[in-house]
Design a protein around this motif. Sequence first.
Motif, mmCIF file in Angstrom:
data_model
loop_
_atom_site.group_PDB
_atom_site.id
_atom_site.type_symbol
_atom_site.label_atom_id
_atom_site.label_comp_id
_atom_site.label_asym_id
_atom_site.label_seq_id
_atom_site.Cartn_x
_atom_site.Cartn_y
_atom_site.Cartn_z
ATOM 1 N N ASP A 185 0.826 -1.210 0.000
ATOM 2 C CA ASP A 185 0.000 0.000 0.000
ATOM 3 C C ASP A 185 0.858 1.257 0.000
ATOM 4 N N THR A 186 2.165 1.071 0.176
ATOM 5 C CA THR A 186 3.090 2.210 0.139
ATOM 6 C C THR A 186 4.023 2.047 -1.055
ATOM 7 N N ASN A 187 4.722 3.139 -1.365
ATOM 8 C CA ASN A 187 5.720 3.066 -2.425
ATOM 9 C C ASN A 187 6.861 4.026 -2.104
ATOM 10 N N ILE A 188 8.005 3.770 -2.687
ATOM 11 C CA ILE A 188 9.168 4.653 -2.574
ATOM 12 C C ILE A 188 9.608 4.920 -4.002
ATOM 13 N N VAL A 189 9.419 6.157 -4.463
ATOM 14 C CA VAL A 189 9.693 6.422 -5.880
ATOM 15 C C VAL A 189 10.677 7.570 -6.056
ATOM 16 N N ARG A 190 11.289 7.577 -7.198
ATOM 17 C CA ARG A 190 12.072 8.712 -7.653
ATOM 18 C C ARG A 190 11.494 9.149 -8.981
ATOM 19 N N ILE A 191 11.338 10.445 -9.141
ATOM 20 C CA ILE A 191 10.733 10.975 -10.364
ATOM 21 C C ILE A 191 11.812 11.728 -11.151
ATOM 22 N N TYR A 192 11.945 11.385 -12.432
ATOM 23 C CA TYR A 192 12.963 11.985 -13.287
ATOM 24 C C TYR A 192 12.326 12.673 -14.485
ATOM 25 N N ASP A 193 12.960 13.753 -14.941
ATOM 26 C CA ASP A 193 12.607 14.308 -16.249
ATOM 27 C C ASP A 193 13.889 14.490 -17.055
ATOM 28 N N ALA A 194 13.749 14.981 -18.294
ATOM 29 C CA ALA A 194 14.914 15.086 -19.173
ATOM 30 C C ALA A 194 15.774 16.303 -18.839
ATOM 31 N N GLN A 195 15.245 17.205 -18.000
ATOM 32 C CA GLN A 195 15.987 18.429 -17.670
ATOM 33 C C GLN A 195 16.782 18.304 -16.375
ATOM 34 N N GLY A 196 16.890 17.096 -15.845
ATOM 35 C CA GLY A 196 17.732 16.925 -14.664
ATOM 36 C C GLY A 196 16.991 16.812 -13.344
ATOM 37 N N LEU A 197 15.651 16.850 -13.398
ATOM 38 C CA LEU A 197 14.902 16.621 -12.163
ATOM 39 C C LEU A 197 15.177 15.206 -11.661
ATOM 40 N N ALA A 198 15.486 15.077 -10.391
ATOM 41 C CA ALA A 198 15.638 13.762 -9.755
ATOM 42 C C ALA A 198 15.075 13.924 -8.354
ATOM 43 N N LEU A 199 13.785 13.651 -8.235
ATOM 44 C CA LEU A 199 13.064 13.905 -6.992
ATOM 45 C C LEU A 199 12.880 12.596 -6.241
ATOM 46 N N GLN A 200 13.599 12.445 -5.147
ATOM 47 C CA GLN A 200 13.464 11.233 -4.333
ATOM 48 C C GLN A 200 12.381 11.470 -3.283
#
Length: 226
Positions: A185-200
């Motif tokens: 029911d939980t998750n641990i994600v990292r979100i990336y885009d092509a401009q260098g976003l790396a959101l943990q």
Amino acid sequence: SGFFAEKKLLQGKKVLVTAGGTVERIDPVRYLTNDSSGKMGYAIAAQAKRMGADVVLVSGKTTERVPDGVEFVTVESALDMYEAVLSRFEQTDIVIKAAAVADYRPAEQAPQKLKKNNDELTITFVKNPDILQTLGQKKHGQFLVGFAAETERVEEYAMGKLRKKNCDLVVANDVSADGAGFGTDTNIVRIYDAQGLALQLPIMSKTDVATRILTLVASRLGSNKG
Ligand code: CTP
Ligand code: CA
């Protein structure tokens, strides 16, 4: 369902979400599938609806309840999902591909139940089309969010998928980590885009992950290049 989710950030937007695992038939009573529970995609569909979007949920195998007010399309195989998604793509603003699509399907589907006539059984698999990559090639203004299910080298593989499939965002999860991935029911994600976003993001409920993804998408609409 807190205050922020109630803000109608996606009012009037057409969102297509895929969720669950595909089922690839071997014969009328047997199939190959994967551990996807559908929970992440169903949470996204439910949150997108609460945020004001018109939501289509294209779903493979799951035991989740269909969220209220969502247009529901069930599919079985990757080929079925390909057709359901591609036929709706033109009328869609945002696609979020949380489904676990089987990479391969049996080359042949036996029309009758296989009999145990031999001591060994060999099944040949052929590659399924990559739905997300096809959308990435066809897109003209649609906002594309891919997922990346990884067990190692998460950033490297996720960035590879972002580029190869021409996504606007990739949500990566280490499906082998505790509290993340299939069935939880939980998750641990990292979100990336092509401009260098790396959101943990820290561990949080899949509903909260959904809110974070959709809030980020809403803030970027209109600024994505076709
Ligand atoms: N995907 C898809 N069609 C496929 C396979 C995957 O649309 N035939 C989508 C998934 O829904 C997900 C993204 O592509 O949003 C990444 O899926 P994943 O299985 O992590 O990556 P693959 O590209 O299939 O590569 P691999 O399994 O080899 O890591
Ligand atoms: Ca895959």
